[in-house]
Design a protein around this motif. Structure first.
Motif, PDB file in Angstrom:
ATOM      1  N   GLN A 157       5.842  -0.323   8.156  1.00 19.32           N
ATOM      2  CA  GLN A 157       5.858  -1.201   6.798  1.00 19.32           C
ATOM      3  C   GLN A 157       4.920  -1.354   5.400  1.00 19.32           C
ATOM      4  N   GLY A 158       4.700  -0.872   5.494  1.00 14.75           N
ATOM      5  CA  GLY A 158       2.977  -0.933   4.112  1.00 14.75           C
ATOM      6  C   GLY A 158       4.232   0.170   3.545  1.00 14.75           C
ATOM      7  N   SER A 159       4.068   1.960   4.645  1.00 13.34           N
ATOM      8  CA  SER A 159       4.587   3.184   3.363  1.00 13.34           C
ATOM      9  C   SER A 159       5.903   2.690   3.349  1.00 13.34           C
ATOM     10  N   ASP A 212       0.193  -6.345   6.241  1.00 16.97           N
ATOM     11  CA  ASP A 212       0.094  -5.964   7.243  1.00 16.97           C
ATOM     12  C   ASP A 212      -1.903  -6.440   7.678  1.00 16.97           C
ATOM     13  N   ALA A 213      -2.538  -6.871   6.592  1.00 15.14           N
ATOM     14  CA  ALA A 213      -3.919  -6.996   6.596  1.00 15.14           C
ATOM     15  C   ALA A 213      -4.227  -8.254   7.194  1.00 15.14           C
ATOM     16  N   GLY A 238       3.414  -5.332   1.664  1.00 11.68           N
ATOM     17  CA  GLY A 238       3.595  -4.990   3.441  1.00 11.68           C
ATOM     18  C   GLY A 238       2.217  -4.588   3.284  1.00 11.68           C
ATOM     19  N   HIS A 239       1.116  -3.655   2.865  1.00 12.24           N
ATOM     20  CA  HIS A 239       0.437  -3.086   3.209  1.00 12.24           C
ATOM     21  C   HIS A 239      -1.018  -4.731   3.085  1.00 12.24           C
ATOM     22  N   VAL A 240      -0.782  -5.905   2.330  1.00  9.13           N
ATOM     23  CA  VAL A 240      -1.032  -7.000   2.494  1.00  9.13           C
ATOM     24  C   VAL A 240      -0.916  -8.253   3.773  1.00  9.13           C
ATOM     25  N   LYS A 265      12.335   2.467   6.122  1.00  7.07           N
ATOM     26  CA  LYS A 265      11.589   2.127   7.627  1.00  7.07           C
ATOM     27  C   LYS A 265      12.144   2.457   8.444  1.00  7.07           C
ATOM     28  N   PHE A 279       3.721  -2.945  -2.615  1.00  6.08           N
ATOM     29  CA  PHE A 279       2.517  -2.479  -2.115  1.00  6.08           C
ATOM     30  C   PHE A 279       2.504  -3.929  -1.456  1.00  6.08           C
ATOM     31  N   SER A 327       6.827  -9.027   9.054  1.00  4.29           N
ATOM     32  CA  SER A 327       5.872 -10.053   9.164  1.00  4.29           C
ATOM     33  C   SER A 327       6.241 -11.648   9.417  1.00  4.29           C
ATOM     34  N   VAL A 334       5.777   1.141   0.862  1.00  2.00           N
ATOM     35  CA  VAL A 334       5.758   2.343  -0.415  1.00  2.00           C
ATOM     36  C   VAL A 334       6.946   3.130  -1.736  1.00  2.00           C
TER      37      VAL A 334
END
Length: 428
Positions: free
Chosen positions: A266-268, A173-174, A169-171, A259, A167, A48, A271
């Motif tokens: 990216q998010g997974s 991606d949101a 990466g999930h933020v 990755k 975590f 990102s 983690v």
């Protein structure tokens, strides 16, 4: 030079630490969490950030940006350590938290590569003052058979920060949040937390006799020279540095490795690369701290043996990570690595406390950071350089495993000083 003061409480059989000693550890755990969360989340949000700031351009530039934090952090660590030894730990800790949190908040507004490098360097300046002062404060208040456990508990905050960072990466991606929100929110939390920290932290009483005062007020150059003449300290610096070459690459590059190697989002990837290592590290510091304090009842080398055992665990772990073709197998080896890291991590300051007097410990830890993190910055940069040239991961991690073996041998060569080592207590 006056005779070195010793830690008077180490040679008696007084009761264990009181409530204040454990309260200080509890208050510092969230600071350690923020310290490493603010560092780690950039690594897992790489995709990102590079998409939003396209002039980063290459993995080599990304590695240089990561390295800029480490080089500045390393250079300033001895300065922060000396100030903490000379003027007290409390204000150094609080000021460090406040400034790096403000810089974290500002990072959410950067628009180009050069500004990003500058904010990482500024964060390196401010964070450099925290770890030496915090660990020295814990060692000050935990002067006997709880020292490794207290340091280990503090280090769980570091791993919690790395876990939460995994975590992020999930933020990033949101759509409604993003990487900039993460930096702004974390920075604000740190700025606010500095106030209760200032109110609760306390430096322990210091010795006021003439010899101790003269020793404490020695110049920075005299303090550093004294440590550099200490054979055991030089061995500890080497043991602190060599395993960290792999450690920084695991922290900063493993999300990208996972990755790319296993074709994950990216998010997974964040983690899988962070969670196994850091949860295992929490187990490692708690188990390693308890085991080291227990072994100290039998031998003054108890903490040295536990730390060396952790380094030995790095060998199969690093070889395994380098060769693993399946994600689940890589996760298993990352867990082994995390346990070994915990054994190693909870004993560095306690071992330093066995070879350096109290008013040299923050300075000593700062010097250890100087060498270790400088080399870690080059490891980050060099890893990016090697990956751009398609050097196999098995070759790189195999070299790291051999370095870990050398570290274990050097650790076993350290000889604690009897006058700085607590007398084992049957009731400890």
């Amino acid at each position: 030079m006056p005779a070195e003061p010793i830690d008077a409480d180490l040679t008696d059989r007084s009761p264990g630490p009181g409530r204040l000693a454990w309260l200080i550890v509890a208050m510092l755990v969230p600071v350690a969490l923020l310290n490493y969360l603010d560092r780690q989340m950039l690594a897992v949000m790489k995709t990102s950030v590079m998409a939003d700031i396209p002039d980063i351009a290459s993995r080599e530039n990304w590695g240089f940006m990561l390295g800029s934090f480490k080089w500045v952090y390393a250079l300033l660590s001895p300065v922060g350590g000396y100030i903490a030894d000379r003027f007290g730990r409390r204000l150094v800790i609080v000021a460090s938290l406040f400034v790096w949190s403000a810089v974290t908040w500002a990072t959410g507004y950067v628009e180009d590569f050069n500004t990003l490098v500058a904010t990482r360097a500024l964060m390196g300046i401010s964070e450099a003052f925290y770890i030496p002062a915090a660990l020295a404060m814990i060692a000050d208040h935990h002067r006997g058979a709880t020292r490794s456990r207290a340091v280990g508990l503090h280090q769980t905050g570091i791993y919690a920060g790395l876990i939460i960072g995994g975590f992020m990466g999930h933020v990033a991606d949101a759509p409604d949040l993003g990487w900039r929100f993460a930096f702004k929110a974390c920075g604000l939390v740190g700025v606010v937390y500095a106030l209760p920290l200032l109110m609760i932290l306390r430096d322990p009483p210091i010795r006021t006799d003439a010899a101790a005062k003269a020793h404490r007020e020695a110049s920075a150059f005299a303090s550093i020279a004294e440590l550099m003449r200490n054979r055991n300290f030089l061995l500890l610096v080497a043991c602190f540095t060599l395993p960290a070459l792999a450690g920084w690459v695991v922290k900063d590059w493993m999300p990208d490795i996972i990755k790319e190697r296993y074709d994950l989002p990216q998010g997974s990837a964040g983690v899988y690369s962070v969670l196994p290592v850091q949860i295992a590290s929490v187990v490692g510091v708690l188990l390693g701290g308890w085991l080291a304090d227990s072994l100290m009842r039998r031998t003054v080398r108890g903490r040295i043996y536990v730390s060396a055992a952790g380094m030995v665990l790095f060998l199969p772990a690093l070889f395994g990570v380098g060769f693993s073709e399946h994600l689940w197998l890589a996760v298993v080896f990352l867990i082994v690595y995390g346990i070994g890291w915990g054994f190693f991590d909870c004993n560095n300051m306690p071992i330093l406390s066995q070879i350096a007097p109290p008013d040299r410990r923050a300075t000593g830890y700062g010097l250890m950071n100087l060498v270790s993190i400088s080399c870690g910055g080059f490891a980050d940069w060099g890893f990016g350089f090697l990956r751009d040239r398609h050097v196999p991961l098995a070759v790189i991690f195999g070299a790291f495993a051999m370095i870990a073996l050398i570290s274990a041998v050097l650790m076993l060569m350290i000889r604690p000083r009897p006058e700085l080592t607590e007398t084992p207590r049957a009731d400890a």
